[in-house]
Scaffold this active site. Structure first.
Site, PDB file in Angstrom:
ATOM      1  N   GLY A  97      34.648 -34.439 127.702  1.00 38.59           N
ATOM      2  CA  GLY A  97      34.365 -35.543 126.789  1.00 38.59           C
ATOM      3  C   GLY A  97      35.361 -35.571 125.741  1.00 38.59           C
ATOM      4  N   MET A  98      36.048 -34.917 125.559  1.00 42.47           N
ATOM      5  CA  MET A  98      37.254 -34.637 124.518  1.00 42.47           C
ATOM      6  C   MET A  98      38.364 -35.356 124.885  1.00 42.47           C
ATOM      7  SD  MET A  98      37.019 -30.847 122.910  1.00 42.47           S
ATOM      8  CE  MET A  98      37.832 -30.414 124.216  1.00 42.47           C
ATOM      9  N   GLY A  99      39.021 -35.571 125.999  1.00 41.06           N
ATOM     10  CA  GLY A  99      40.288 -35.967 126.622  1.00 41.06           C
ATOM     11  C   GLY A  99      40.428 -36.935 127.365  1.00 41.06           C
TER      12      GLY A  99
ATOM     13  N   VAL B  33      43.170 -38.197 130.829  1.00 41.38           N
ATOM     14  CA  VAL B  33      44.221 -37.693 131.475  1.00 41.38           C
ATOM     15  C   VAL B  33      45.052 -38.944 132.301  1.00 41.38           C
ATOM     16  CG1 VAL B  33      44.907 -36.250 133.471  1.00 41.38           C
ATOM     17  CG2 VAL B  33      43.063 -35.518 132.147  1.00 41.38           C
TER      18      VAL B  33
ATOM     19  N   LYS C  45      47.021 -34.446 129.771  1.00 43.67           N
ATOM     20  CA  LYS C  45      45.751 -34.407 129.118  1.00 43.67           C
ATOM     21  C   LYS C  45      45.755 -34.733 127.590  1.00 43.67           C
ATOM     22  CE  LYS C  45      41.186 -32.511 128.874  1.00 43.67           C
ATOM     23  NZ  LYS C  45      40.315 -31.437 129.846  1.00 43.67           N
TER      24      LYS C  45
ATOM     25  N   ASP D  60      31.626 -23.950 133.209  1.00 35.18           N
ATOM     26  CA  ASP D  60      31.542 -25.696 133.766  1.00 35.18           C
ATOM     27  C   ASP D  60      31.875 -25.836 135.197  1.00 35.18           C
ATOM     28  OD1 ASP D  60      30.572 -28.047 133.395  1.00 35.18           O
ATOM     29  OD2 ASP D  60      32.345 -28.830 132.337  1.00 35.18           O
TER      30      ASP D  60
END
Length: 301
Positions: free
Chosen positions: A1-3, A5, A20, A114
């Site tokens: 959810g942060m990045g 690509v 990324k 994860d």
């Protein structure tokens, strides 16, 4: 959810590279710290079944990034979505490589947290078919640490992970995760790839959490018509035990248990080559017609 690509070209290595980037609007101090830690810790992992990071840093404009190897193929979510539940021999072949990747991480005191179908990628590398790469160590943390810094590497989240694949102890307390939490996630991943179904298929995230914590797992033999041996059915149920002490205690132990399957050698080099030849044919066919990319329906939380 942060990045996000991107496919890119490395000017010096003269090869395709995946970049990324940390999305600027999410670049608060905590996310920057996590993003840098993901790159730094992943750089320490050199097993060939783990995604390789070449470099990381930030642009002159202050955008944080890291560069990693570019892969061609598909992840396990896309595999099941497009081709249905997979044969036991192939699943064992895949799980064996995931265990190899995680063995290095666990040996360094790192737990992934994860493991899910979208974070396991299959490729054909140098004519080695079904080569596995474990991706996205964004939630990796050190376990068993004694200092506050070691115990709080992921920040202040109450829970982190993907609910359909999270171990019960991870839901209760994310800092309680250890390698056995990854083993639970591996069991949930194997369950999905063998059956095409999640361990619990209910509507809301809160319902998923509740069932992960309280409801017994239904065996694969009762959820799928796909051929699953009693040995593997039992191993997966052990991985999904709510008590970590009753699961396989290491990925090495899990690998040995999986190899007791009567179908362990069924996914032969010839079968792998035939599958990838057909996959390439379908990809070539799709490249000439409009299409869509299948993403994972479940974000990391």
């Amino acid at each position: 959810g942060m990045g996000v690509v991107y496919r890119a070209h490395h000017a010096m290595l003269r090869r395709e590279t995946a970049i990324k980037l940390l999305v600027p609007e999410r670049a608060d101090a905590g996310s920057i710290e996590r993003f840098e830690r993901e790159a730094r810790l992943t750089c320490q992992l050199v097993h060939p079944n783990t995604i390789q990071v070449y470099d990381y840093g930030h642009t002159p404009e202050g955008v944080f990034y890291y560069a990693m190897e570019f892969l061609r193929g598909l992840n396990l979510h896309q595999l099941v979505d497009r081709f249905g539940p997979q044969p036991e021999g192939r699943v064992i072949y895949i799980l064996d490589q995931i265990c190899d990747s995680l063995a290095e991480a666990h040996g360094r005191g790192l737990v992934h947290r994860d493991i899910k179908p979208a974070n396991v990628f299959l490729s054909n590398r140098g004519d080695v078919q079904d080569w596995v790469k474990v991706l996205d160590f964004g939630l990796v943390r050190e376990y068993g640490g004694s200092t506050p810094e070691q115990m709080n590497l992921t920040g202040r989240e109450e829970f982190v992970g993907t609910p359909w694949f999270m171990a019960p102890e991870a839901i209760k307390n994310s800092s309680a995760c250890d390698p056995r939490s990854d083993i639970y996630s591996l069991g949930a991943l194997a369950y999905y790839v063998l059956s095409g179904k999640y361990v619990f298929e209910v509507g809301s995230v809160l319902e998923i959490y509740e069932r992960q914590l309280t409801v017994p797992i239904t065996s694969l033999s009762r959820r799928t018509t796909n051929l699953v041996s009693p040995q593997v059915d039992e191993v997966i149920l052990r991985c999904l035990d709510k008590d970590p002490a009753r699961r396989p205690q290491s990925v090495g132990e899990l690998r040995a248990l999986l190899r007791s399957s009567p179908l362990v050698s069924a996914w032969t080099p010839e079968a792998r080559a035939a599958w990838w030849a057909e996959y390439r044919r379908l990809e070539t066919q799709a490249a000439t017609a409009p299409g869509t990319t299948t993403a994972s329906p479940m974000p990391t939380m």
